[in-house]
Design an enzyme around this catalytic site. Structure first.
Site, PDB file in Angstrom:
ATOM      1  N   ASP A 150       0.848  -1.196   0.000  1.00 47.64           N
ATOM      2  CA  ASP A 150       0.000   0.000   0.000  1.00 47.64           C
ATOM      3  C   ASP A 150       0.880   1.241   0.000  1.00 47.64           C
ATOM      4  O   ASP A 150       0.562   2.262  -0.608  1.00 47.64           O
ATOM      5  CB  ASP A 150      -0.898   0.016   1.243  1.00 47.64           C
ATOM      6  CG  ASP A 150      -2.078  -0.918   1.086  1.00 47.64           C
ATOM      7  OD1 ASP A 150      -2.494  -1.171  -0.062  1.00 47.64           O
ATOM      8  OD2 ASP A 150      -2.582  -1.408   2.116  1.00 47.64           O
ATOM      9  N   THR A 193      -8.871   2.375   7.357  1.00 45.23           N
ATOM     10  CA  THR A 193      -8.293   1.132   7.894  1.00 45.23           C
ATOM     11  C   THR A 193      -6.817   1.306   8.259  1.00 45.23           C
ATOM     12  O   THR A 193      -6.178   0.362   8.695  1.00 45.23           O
ATOM     13  CB  THR A 193      -8.409  -0.015   6.862  1.00 45.23           C
ATOM     14  OG1 THR A 193      -7.941   0.470   5.598  1.00 45.23           O
ATOM     15  CG2 THR A 193      -9.826  -0.519   6.734  1.00 45.23           C
ATOM     16  N   ASN A 246      -6.110   5.844  11.181  1.00 44.96           N
ATOM     17  CA  ASN A 246      -7.406   6.069  11.817  1.00 44.96           C
ATOM     18  C   ASN A 246      -7.878   4.880  12.663  1.00 44.96           C
ATOM     19  O   ASN A 246      -8.420   5.041  13.749  1.00 44.96           O
ATOM     20  CB  ASN A 246      -8.437   6.392  10.725  1.00 44.96           C
ATOM     21  CG  ASN A 246      -9.866   6.364  11.201  1.00 44.96           C
ATOM     22  OD1 ASN A 246     -10.298   7.246  11.925  1.00 44.96           O
ATOM     23  ND2 ASN A 246     -10.606   5.340  10.814  1.00 44.96           N
ATOM     24  N   SER A 289      -6.031   2.646  14.131  1.00 47.88           N
ATOM     25  CA  SER A 289      -5.186   2.467  15.318  1.00 47.88           C
ATOM     26  C   SER A 289      -5.631   3.335  16.488  1.00 47.88           C
ATOM     27  O   SER A 289      -5.255   3.088  17.629  1.00 47.88           O
ATOM     28  CB  SER A 289      -3.730   2.804  14.996  1.00 47.88           C
ATOM     29  OG  SER A 289      -3.261   2.030  13.935  1.00 47.88           O
TER      30      SER A 289
HETATM   31  P1  NAP Z   1       4.378   2.271   7.644  1.00 41.30           P
HETATM   32  O1  NAP Z   1       4.452   2.805   9.015  1.00 41.30           O
HETATM   33  O2  NAP Z   1       5.520   1.536   7.092  1.00 41.30           O
HETATM   34  O3  NAP Z   1       3.133   1.277   7.472  1.00 41.30           O
HETATM   35  C1  NAP Z   1       1.965   1.330   8.103  1.00 41.30           C
HETATM   36  C2  NAP Z   1       1.129   0.094   7.730  1.00 41.30           C
HETATM   37  O4  NAP Z   1      -0.123   0.569   7.262  1.00 41.30           O
HETATM   38  C3  NAP Z   1       1.702  -0.786   6.637  1.00 41.30           C
HETATM   39  O5  NAP Z   1       1.448  -2.117   6.984  1.00 41.30           O
HETATM   40  C4  NAP Z   1       0.896  -0.383   5.425  1.00 41.30           C
HETATM   41  O6  NAP Z   1       0.771  -1.407   4.477  1.00 41.30           O
HETATM   42  C5  NAP Z   1      -0.432  -0.122   6.058  1.00 41.30           C
HETATM   43  N1  NAP Z   1      -1.366   0.699   5.306  1.00 41.30           N
HETATM   44  C6  NAP Z   1      -1.121   1.761   4.508  1.00 41.30           C
HETATM   45  N2  NAP Z   1      -2.278   2.243   4.017  1.00 41.30           N
HETATM   46  C7  NAP Z   1      -3.261   1.448   4.514  1.00 41.30           C
HETATM   47  C8  NAP Z   1      -4.667   1.441   4.372  1.00 41.30           C
HETATM   48  N3  NAP Z   1      -5.301   2.337   3.634  1.00 41.30           N
HETATM   49  N4  NAP Z   1      -5.363   0.493   5.045  1.00 41.30           N
HETATM   50  C9  NAP Z   1      -4.749  -0.420   5.813  1.00 41.30           C
HETATM   51  N5  NAP Z   1      -3.433  -0.474   5.985  1.00 41.30           N
HETATM   52  C10 NAP Z   1      -2.687   0.474   5.342  1.00 41.30           C
HETATM   53  O7  NAP Z   1       4.016   3.472   6.673  1.00 41.30           O
HETATM   54  P2  NAP Z   1       3.621   3.397   5.139  1.00 41.30           P
HETATM   55  O8  NAP Z   1       3.684   1.992   4.660  1.00 41.30           O
HETATM   56  O9  NAP Z   1       4.366   4.435   4.423  1.00 41.30           O
HETATM   57  O10 NAP Z   1       2.085   3.782   5.200  1.00 41.30           O
HETATM   58  C11 NAP Z   1       1.719   5.079   5.516  1.00 41.30           C
HETATM   59  C12 NAP Z   1       0.523   5.009   6.379  1.00 41.30           C
HETATM   60  O11 NAP Z   1       0.866   4.475   7.636  1.00 41.30           O
HETATM   61  C13 NAP Z   1      -0.065   6.346   6.700  1.00 41.30           C
HETATM   62  O12 NAP Z   1      -0.877   6.829   5.659  1.00 41.30           O
HETATM   63  C14 NAP Z   1      -0.837   6.026   7.970  1.00 41.30           C
HETATM   64  O13 NAP Z   1      -2.154   5.654   7.666  1.00 41.30           O
HETATM   65  C15 NAP Z   1      -0.146   4.824   8.539  1.00 41.30           C
HETATM   66  N6  NAP Z   1       0.377   5.135   9.870  1.00 41.30           N
HETATM   67  C16 NAP Z   1      -0.127   4.410  10.902  1.00 41.30           C
HETATM   68  C17 NAP Z   1       0.260   4.691  12.205  1.00 41.30           C
HETATM   69  C18 NAP Z   1      -0.343   3.882  13.294  1.00 41.30           C
HETATM   70  O14 NAP Z   1      -1.175   3.021  13.014  1.00 41.30           O
HETATM   71  N7  NAP Z   1       0.006   4.133  14.548  1.00 41.30           N
HETATM   72  C19 NAP Z   1       1.174   5.701  12.458  1.00 41.30           C
HETATM   73  C20 NAP Z   1       1.687   6.412  11.381  1.00 41.30           C
HETATM   74  C21 NAP Z   1       1.272   6.114  10.074  1.00 41.30           C
HETATM   75  P3  NAP Z   1       1.975  -1.859   3.487  1.00 41.30           P
HETATM   76  O15 NAP Z   1       2.881  -2.666   4.335  1.00 41.30           O
HETATM   77  O16 NAP Z   1       1.258  -2.655   2.448  1.00 41.30           O
HETATM   78  O17 NAP Z   1       2.639  -0.641   2.949  1.00 41.30           O
END
Ligand code: NAP
Ligand code: MN
EC number: 2.7.1.23
Length: 272
Positions: free
Chosen positions: A58, A169, A172, A174
């Site tokens: 993603d 998903t 948001n 989390s």
């Molecule tokens: P990352 O920190 O390496 O990965 C975050 C995880 O979120 C990865 O497993 C990614 O999948 C997954 N993901 C991304 N978009 C998604 C979606 N629409 N629905 C479900 N899972 C999704 O960062 P990244 O891979 O560059 O992804 C950026 C995203 O991370 C941001 O847009 C934000 O949503 C999320 N994020 C989450 C947190 C948290 O949950 N505490 C904190 C910061 C950012 P892949 O492994 O397939 O890339």
């Protein structure tokens, strides 16, 4: 919002978006060959593309759409290299199936809503997942939350997340936000660790805004606040942001998906 059966066969200029490493080049070689055998033209200039395929997770899909300015005239295709993702319906493990699905039109096109973000009246940014604003020091900061022009609440805490339906998903989720069907164009506002007391009080739950609404986050600056603003997986290099305007964008992106892989099937596969 309904998926339409897509005439992929009319679109032939394919641009591959991936991390340029030796490993990836090797991995992608068979895809290039199969694409060419099936009369796709591989273009190296993204301006000439009408199909843009991201290879990775993603994460790669988020980068591919961002780096190509969420082009409304292109069709985006997500191809995963390991496990299934929310934007990646196709897999590098089964590229024959992917190319055949595209040729035989066993696919459909979905339009995904985007979020439009304007900081201090500068040029807008677009997000496919979310815009997040977070304190970057071990201190809270304060935001006045306005819905349209109405002062709704004053938030004090770590930050806020404003997500699209497809972003629901991700970050948001989390913070206990709700999963939203992408067929429902809306933006979701979620808190990150709000401080609640007699001075500061917020709703305490996520809320959804209709496409007509405008959300404004006014950062109450005392000069020591340096919140960081994230758009999907990138941080904006803006310091001392004051006013952030958020709403659903007028434009949407077109994403290719398999016919029998609905959003709720993906949610089930990933989480249940
Ligand atoms: P990352 O920190 O390496 O990965 C975050 C995880 O979120 C990865 O497993 C990614 O999948 C997954 N993901 C991304 N978009 C998604 C979606 N629409 N629905 C479900 N899972 C999704 O960062 P990244 O891979 O560059 O992804 C950026 C995203 O991370 C941001 O847009 C934000 O949503 C999320 N994020 C989450 C947190 C948290 O949950 N505490 C904190 C910061 C950012 P892949 O492994 O397939 O890339
Ligand atoms: Mn990642």
């Amino acid at each position: 919002m309904k998926g339409c059966f897509c005439k992929v066969s009319k679109r032939k200029n394919l641009y591959l978006f991936y991390k340029r490493t030796i490993e990836m080049e090797e991995l992608i070689q068979p895809l290039k060959e199969i694409a060419e055998q099936n009369e796709f033209t591989l273009v190296t200039d993204v301006e000439k593309a009408n199909i843009i395929a991201s290879i990775g997770g993603d994460n790669a899909f988020l980068q591919a759409t961002r780096k190509t300015n969420f082009n409304e005239d292109c069709l985006y295709v997500g191809v995963n290299t390991d496990s299934m993702g929310f934007y990646t319906d196709f897999s590098m493990e089964n590229i024959e199936q992917m190319v055949l699905a595209m040729k035989n039109e066993e696919v459909e096109v979905r339009r995904y809503p985007l979020l439009k973000v304007t900081v201090d009246n500068e040029m807008p940014f677009y997000c496919l997942n979310e815009c997040s604003i977070r304190s970057n020091v071990i201190k809270t900061f304060v935001i006045d939350v306005m819905i349209d022009d109405f002062h709704f609440e004053t938030f004090r805490g770590d930050g806020m997340i404003v997500s699209t339906p497809t972003g629901s998903t991700a970050y948001n989720l989390s913070v206990n936000g709700a999963v939203v069907d992408p067929a429902l164009p809306s933006i979701q506002v979620s808190e990150i660790a709000s401080l609640n007391n007699n001075e500061y009080r917020t709703l305490g739950t996520s809320f959804l805004l209709s496409p007509e609404r405008k959300l404004t986050l006014n950062v109450v600056q005392d000069g020591n606040d340096h919140p960081i603003i994230g758009v999907d997986n990138e941080a904006l290099s803006i310091r001392h942001a004051k006013e952030i305007n958020l709403s659903l964008a007028e434009k949407q992106i077109k994403v290719l998906k398999l016919k029998n892989n609905s959003y709720w099937q993906k949610v089930q596969k990933k989480f249940l």
